[in-house]
Design an enzyme around this catalytic site. Sequence first.
Site, PDB file in Angstrom:
ATOM      1  N   HIS B 261      20.701 -43.423  68.007  1.00 52.23           N
ATOM      2  CA  HIS B 261      19.615 -43.433  66.861  1.00 52.23           C
ATOM      3  C   HIS B 261      20.288 -42.861  65.399  1.00 52.23           C
ATOM      4  O   HIS B 261      19.899 -41.747  65.251  1.00 52.23           O
ATOM      5  CB  HIS B 261      18.167 -43.036  67.114  1.00 52.23           C
ATOM      6  CG  HIS B 261      18.462 -41.401  67.835  1.00 52.23           C
ATOM      7  ND1 HIS B 261      18.947 -40.522  67.486  1.00 52.23           N
ATOM      8  CD2 HIS B 261      17.687 -41.247  69.028  1.00 52.23           C
ATOM      9  CE1 HIS B 261      18.488 -39.666  68.347  1.00 52.23           C
ATOM     10  NE2 HIS B 261      17.723 -40.096  69.442  1.00 52.23           N
ATOM     11  N   ARG B 272      30.391 -35.157  50.459  1.00 54.37           N
ATOM     12  CA  ARG B 272      31.595 -34.578  50.876  1.00 54.37           C
ATOM     13  C   ARG B 272      31.952 -34.415  52.123  1.00 54.37           C
ATOM     14  O   ARG B 272      32.867 -34.018  52.515  1.00 54.37           O
ATOM     15  CB  ARG B 272      31.622 -33.148  50.105  1.00 54.37           C
ATOM     16  CG  ARG B 272      32.180 -33.426  48.405  1.00 54.37           C
ATOM     17  CD  ARG B 272      32.641 -32.059  48.097  1.00 54.37           C
ATOM     18  NE  ARG B 272      31.435 -31.019  47.661  1.00 54.37           N
ATOM     19  CZ  ARG B 272      30.527 -30.934  47.043  1.00 54.37           C
ATOM     20  NH1 ARG B 272      30.390 -31.934  45.928  1.00 54.37           N
ATOM     21  NH2 ARG B 272      29.603 -30.087  46.909  1.00 54.37           N
ATOM     22  N   ASP B 298      11.289 -48.802  63.291  1.00 54.27           N
ATOM     23  CA  ASP B 298       9.821 -48.758  63.516  1.00 54.27           C
ATOM     24  C   ASP B 298       9.266 -48.324  62.374  1.00 54.27           C
ATOM     25  O   ASP B 298       8.026 -48.574  62.413  1.00 54.27           O
ATOM     26  CB  ASP B 298       9.711 -47.950  64.675  1.00 54.27           C
ATOM     27  CG  ASP B 298       9.672 -46.200  64.317  1.00 54.27           C
ATOM     28  OD1 ASP B 298      10.521 -46.343  63.349  1.00 54.27           O
ATOM     29  OD2 ASP B 298       9.293 -45.387  65.136  1.00 54.27           O
ATOM     30  N   ILE B 300       9.294 -45.758  60.939  1.00 51.71           N
ATOM     31  CA  ILE B 300       8.690 -44.103  60.887  1.00 51.71           C
ATOM     32  C   ILE B 300      10.220 -43.395  60.929  1.00 51.71           C
ATOM     33  O   ILE B 300      10.196 -42.534  60.180  1.00 51.71           O
ATOM     34  CB  ILE B 300       7.824 -44.146  62.013  1.00 51.71           C
ATOM     35  CG1 ILE B 300       6.692 -44.802  61.784  1.00 51.71           C
ATOM     36  CG2 ILE B 300       7.548 -42.461  62.318  1.00 51.71           C
ATOM     37  CD1 ILE B 300       5.931 -45.072  63.017  1.00 51.71           C
ATOM     38  N   HIS B 301      10.954 -43.885  62.065  1.00 54.40           N
ATOM     39  CA  HIS B 301      12.145 -42.909  62.250  1.00 54.40           C
ATOM     40  C   HIS B 301      13.166 -43.219  61.015  1.00 54.40           C
ATOM     41  O   HIS B 301      13.981 -42.302  61.065  1.00 54.40           O
ATOM     42  CB  HIS B 301      12.636 -43.213  63.450  1.00 54.40           C
ATOM     43  CG  HIS B 301      12.043 -42.550  64.793  1.00 54.40           C
ATOM     44  ND1 HIS B 301      10.768 -43.016  65.104  1.00 54.40           N
ATOM     45  CD2 HIS B 301      12.282 -41.813  65.378  1.00 54.40           C
ATOM     46  CE1 HIS B 301      10.441 -42.156  66.038  1.00 54.40           C
ATOM     47  NE2 HIS B 301      11.262 -41.225  66.329  1.00 54.40           N
ATOM     48  N   ASP B 323      13.822 -46.748  71.521  1.00 57.48           N
ATOM     49  CA  ASP B 323      13.716 -45.300  71.973  1.00 57.48           C
ATOM     50  C   ASP B 323      12.421 -45.104  72.338  1.00 57.48           C
ATOM     51  O   ASP B 323      11.680 -44.081  72.019  1.00 57.48           O
ATOM     52  CB  ASP B 323      14.148 -44.470  70.716  1.00 57.48           C
ATOM     53  CG  ASP B 323      14.281 -42.984  71.362  1.00 57.48           C
ATOM     54  OD1 ASP B 323      14.420 -41.916  70.322  1.00 57.48           O
ATOM     55  OD2 ASP B 323      14.560 -42.835  72.321  1.00 57.48           O
ATOM     56  N   SER B 358       8.832 -37.749  68.614  1.00 61.27           N
ATOM     57  CA  SER B 358       9.317 -37.529  69.776  1.00 61.27           C
ATOM     58  C   SER B 358       9.617 -39.073  70.539  1.00 61.27           C
ATOM     59  O   SER B 358       9.289 -39.377  71.478  1.00 61.27           O
ATOM     60  CB  SER B 358       8.234 -36.874  70.825  1.00 61.27           C
ATOM     61  OG  SER B 358       7.559 -37.716  71.529  1.00 61.27           O
ATOM     62  N   GLY B 359      10.359 -39.746  69.539  1.00 62.06           N
ATOM     63  CA  GLY B 359      10.325 -41.094  70.132  1.00 62.06           C
ATOM     64  C   GLY B 359       9.536 -42.266  69.558  1.00 62.06           C
ATOM     65  O   GLY B 359       8.523 -41.490  69.007  1.00 62.06           O
TER      66      GLY B 359
END
Lengths: 277, 433
Positions: B261, B272, B298, B300-301, B323, B358-359
Amino acid sequence: MRLVILDDYDLASEWAAKYIRNRIVQFKPTADRYFTLGLPTGSTPLGCYRKLIEYHKNGDLSFKYVKTFNMDEYVGLPRDHPESYHSYMWNNFFKHIDIEPQNTHILDGNASDLQAECAAFEQQITAAGGIELFVGGIGPDGHIAFNEPGSSLVSRTRVKTLAKDTIVANARFFGNDLSKVPTMTLTVGVGTVMDAREVMILITGAHKAFALYKAIEEGVNHMWTVSAFQQHPRTIFVCDEDATLELRVKTVKYFKGLMHVHNQLVEPMLSVKDYID
Amino acid sequence: MPSNKSVSDAPITQFVSCRILKDHRLQWEDLWVREGKILNPEKLFFDEEGFADHKVDCGNKIIAPGFIDVQINGGYGIDFSQASGDIRRGVAQVAKKILEHGVTSFCPTLVTSPPDIYHKVQSVHLSLPFIIELPNILVLVMLLSFSPQVIPELRVQDGGPEGAGILGIHLEGPFISEQKRGAHPPKFLRTFKAGGVADLMETYGHLDNVALVTLAPELANSAAAIRELSGRGIVVSLGHSMADLSQAEEAVQNGAIFITHLFNAMLPFHHRDPGIVGLLTSDRIPPGRMVYYGMIADGIHTHPAALRIAHRAHPAGLVLVTDAVTAMGLPPGQHSLGQQQIDIQGLHAYVAGTTTLSGSIATMDMCVRHFREVSGCTVEAALEAASLHPAQLLGVSNRKGTLEFGTDADFIVLDDTLTVRETYIAGQQVWRK
């Protein structure tokens, strides 16, 4: 001969397809009496094949009782090579229509005994009752199938080595790499095509114009093998304007003037839907 | 018509009026299937003079290879990392439900867990080789314990009407960074003490049926472990890590080929020191190798702009993953993941009492649609990110993830909104809307 002149490639392809369609439908082929069709490859007949597929998809034409015999195939090219004539026929025609695989005949360029393969092909044509309509094209050097300049006008199906002109013309299908173009082919002979009850030659494009001139306005000559068809009782040449560029104005005017007669062959358009058995 | 096929008398199905994903393009072609594999119709026509026994009209819809999810932690109340109850039944339940999302193969993922979750009592003849490998008497004792465990229950298996196929387990942890553990429980994290085989075997027990391992390469002695795993054909993935780019590149030199992910649980891109993200455009990837990266698309992530940057920088390596957690498919509320509690609010799943994600609970088809929408990529690219690319990552693209002749006939039928309408495994319809 009949010289049918249409304005452009698409119209010429369509006229040819209509003619083939009417001939097949009118013949009313059955399991006991197949319609035998000789078929070409190359870029010229693509438009014609597309129209025939369209007629089939519309339900107006069926190939269930049609047997086909292709003119030629490369020697030594794997059958599933994208440029083999097997691949050509599958992708451009067979996979879109309802023809049965055992009714198609294409020479096998990978046969262990090429001579026997050619002889067998001739026998298959005879066994099928001869060819009803042989559709062909013309090379820039005036050849029919792979009967290169110098081929006997009474030749039969055999192995031929390609002329330079033909190899150059075909290079575009092999990434313009001359070394990749096959040099030998199996081809029906001029005599084989002459045996057909009717012959239709498709000629389109300015690059074919000189060959057309040699084929129909000069004498019968083994250097321009299409000229042999001057001695066939039923030949139709279907071409576009560009292909007539090397002909005499008089020839073109005469045949254009006959278009209303020629069009009676394709109008009305016949359909299998009209024959409900 | 009587059959005259010479190779096999098995029935042939021809799917017509469809656009199939072939040679990276959607083409108006028919799809032919026999005995669970994609059939070459030209060969059938010329060699066997054969024809189709059944024709299925697809109504002009799209046929794509079935999706492959290489990172999925559970769903529908099932948590793959929990050994409670009958784990095989739990996995089977999820495997069946994800057929609805177009997933035909997946890698059940285990997050960082206590050792007993990974190990299992083995029958004597199976455990002997491992006893020989492991010098540690403690492990011997563990091997002889009798509580039920997870890894051996999750075997590589073909999919079918019962559910999507398992291509192998994804072990996400415990060799990960403490600072980047995300939702993983801190007390079960591990480091490489001796390095290499010893630590791996001590933790996991055995590596059969393992397809991917996610680890943090900056952990001391990780190089030997990476080499060992990739030498065994297991995909080593970098994730939950504080590694800088040179540490990541070294890991790739040692055999790592995936990023878990991307963007999440790693150092952010810095101009840098691009960190692990810099692998997407690194010039120190060994020739002939490619680094793939998982993206949770999704909405969101990963911010759509970040998704676009990654996609444009390295489109061929993008692998869509869900995930998905236990709560995927469940209504809002509190549920358990690994050894922790999580809280579902709408499309968000948080570690209970925090704002740590959390996923995700998005499904694979949602991810494909979202990816297409925000990246503006072609339909073909979106579909390949969920099928061809994961198959290439896992080294199974000769039988999965494509519609090439001879590959497994695992495919899906979608409409133009990329909604899955039908799912097929081995040529058999296993789900329809």
